[in-house]
Design an enzyme around this catalytic site. Structure first.
Site, short mmCIF file in Angstrom:
data_model
loop_
_atom_site.label_atom_id
_atom_site.label_comp_id
_atom_site.label_asym_id
_atom_site.label_seq_id
_atom_site.Cartn_x
_atom_site.Cartn_y
_atom_site.Cartn_z
N PHE A 1 -29.64 12.66 85.64
CA PHE A 1 -29.26 13.87 85.53
C PHE A 1 -30.56 14.86 85.85
CE2 PHE A 1 -31.35 13.20 81.41
CZ PHE A 1 -32.09 14.04 81.44
N CYS B 1 -39.89 11.90 85.35
CA CYS B 1 -40.57 10.75 85.26
C CYS B 1 -42.27 10.84 85.62
CB CYS B 1 -40.03 9.42 85.79
SG CYS B 1 -39.79 9.46 87.54
#
Length: 485
Positions: A150, A282
């Site tokens: 997402f 990330c």
């Protein structure tokens, strides 16, 4: 409902799913009801795979110089629809418009790289013995799948789509059910760019579709980006069925700050790294290791963090559940003895009361055993741990099971090289808070941040999306025979 019902894209057409199960798509910015996304059936996945398999012979036999012409046109269309694409990313994901604009700019860069692939996969030819020629060439795999998260509704799909398709494969994309709208726009632009029907398909869904992709006998390779927990499952399931798999997981990226670091530059980079995309990436720095006397730098970080305003230059987190989870981490750390220097809990943005915001949060005196120091938070939170030496800082970084990124802020080249050589991460930054490689250099971490061989972007991706064919040819019998022929 602001937008029409989300549809699958199969064999060049948008098709309404036959499922009776749908999920609401809600903007994290203000709670606006955007659309409904189907939890598609495995029969619909089968239909998409059938279309891709039928399209593969003609597409794979099309010369790559012709295939990339589609992506030259696609790049033009990305530029032409730049603002609309960015607005949609912001709306469904919650990030700021500036961040959404940067995401589309990265999509353009990724597409530019795909356009260069004819120059990168020319193969090799060598006369290995008199009259005997050996040759290598990159051959597409067939039908492949890409499962995306997402946090980057457009960029992460474009990590895989241009390269995999330009190299001759046909693809099934499974977007995140939280942000399904940008994928549909990608499909429309690819069709407008001249991509043949069946080469690219979208099947929306959740766990059932992911499992079906891993199990499907006609899918040759699977890429995945998401949490480490799910990445492990996808990798194990896909490889159990003898598929290639590259599964990127989560991260806990460490920034090591040395006393000689430039305070203003370091503070700006640390604050931007921990809060960019609301910390939902990330590559976010969520753990800082302060080496020695760095109080003057930490104070600057606090000052920079206070300039980050939810709803202004800080976007929303993806959902109410995410907001609650992030705030639990902060509260738990405080209860365990961490000092809250900047508190982002209980934030509400005026006029966007139904949005899901967490403010920038700076925690000091965090201990390495705390959950906030070990686990991926995926929010605008940085945990500061203190050490006396660089080796102690490296020990903390090396102890993390993850290995996406690590950075050091210093003006000492020797110290920087020492850390580069010893940090256990695939992407390293020196005075760079988010050390994402630019094309043609590839994106990929180590340890439990990645499962599989190779990287997902750049030159390294060529090896994942193709297989190598070697041919040995001899036409002239008059050359005679030796041990090599």
């Amino acid at each position: 409902m602001k937008y029409a019902l989300v549809q699958n894209f199969i064999n060049g057409n948008f098709l309404t799913s036959g499922t009776s199960c749908f999920l609401d798509v809600v903007s994290p910015i203000d709670g606006t009801y955007l659309s409904k996304v189907p939890l598609s059936t495995t029969q619909e996945l089968n239909k998409a795979v059938h279309a891709a398999k039928a399209a593969f012979p003609a597409w794979s036999k099309t010369p790559i110089k012709e295939r990339v012409q589609v992506f030259f046109r696609y790049k033009f269309l990305l530029e032409q629809h730049f603002q609309d694409l960015a607005r949609l990313v912001s709306e469904e994901n919650g990030k700021t418009m500036a961040e959404a604009v940067a995401e589309i700019e990265k999509c353009i860069e990724l597409t530019e790289f795909a356009c260069s692939l004819p120059q990168l996969i020319t193969g090799e030819v060598l006369e290995v013995s008199k009259g005997v020629e050996c040759r290598t060439e990159h051959v597409p795999l067939g039908v492949v799948a890409s499962i995306v998260p997402f946090n980057f509704p457009s960029m992460v799909p474009n990590w895989t789509i241009p390269n995999a398709l330009a190299l001759g494969n046909c693809m099934i994309l499974k977007p995140s059910e939280k942000v399904p709208l940008s994928a549909g726009r990608i499909a429309s632009l690819l069709k407008e760019a001249g991509l043949p029907d069946g080469v690219f398909n979208i099947v929306h869904g959740a766990t059932e579709i992911v499992e079906a992709i891993c199990d499907h006998p006609d899918i040759e390779a699977v890429s995945f980006v998401g949490s480490t927990k799910v990445a492990k499952i996808v990798y194990q399931r896909a490889t159990h069925h003898y598929k290639r798999c590259l599964a990127l997981g989560g991260a806990k990226n460490h920034i090591m700050v040395l006393p000689d670091a430039i305070p203003s530059m370091t503070a700006q980079n640390v604050a931007a790294s921990m809060s960019g995309c609301a910390g939902q990436r990330c590559m976010a720095a969520s753990a800082m290791v302060a080496v020695g006397n760095t109080d003057h730098i930490i104070q600057k970080i606090v000052e920079e963090a206070k300039k980050i305003i939810p709803g202004d230059n800080l976007g929303a987190v993806i959902s109410k559940e995410a907001k609650e989870r992030i705030e639990r981490y902060i509260s738990e750390a405080e209860q365990q003895g961490a000092k809250v220097l900047v508190d982002g809990r209980n934030v509400q943005v005026k006029g966007k009361e139904n949005g899901t915001y967490v403010g920038p949060t700076v925690l000091d005196y965090v201990q390495p055993h705390m959950a906030v120091a070990r686990e991926e938070i995926f929010g605008p939170v940085i945990s500061i741990m203190r050490t006396n030496t660089v080796d102690e800082a490296l020990a903390i970084e090396n102890a993390s099971p993850y290995g996406n990124a690590a950075s050091v802020f210093t003006q000492n080249g020797g110290a920087a090289r020492y850390i580069i050589e010893r940090a256990s991460a695939g992407m390293i930054g020196v005075n760079v808070g988010v050390p994402v490689p630019r094309e043609p250099f590839s994106f990929g971490g180590w340890n439990e941040s990645k499962f599989g061989v190779g990287d997902i972007t750049g030159k390294s991706s060529i090896e994942f999306w193709t297989k190598l064919k070697k041919s040995t040819v001899k036409w002239n019998p008059e050359s005679g025979i030796n041990w090599m022929s």
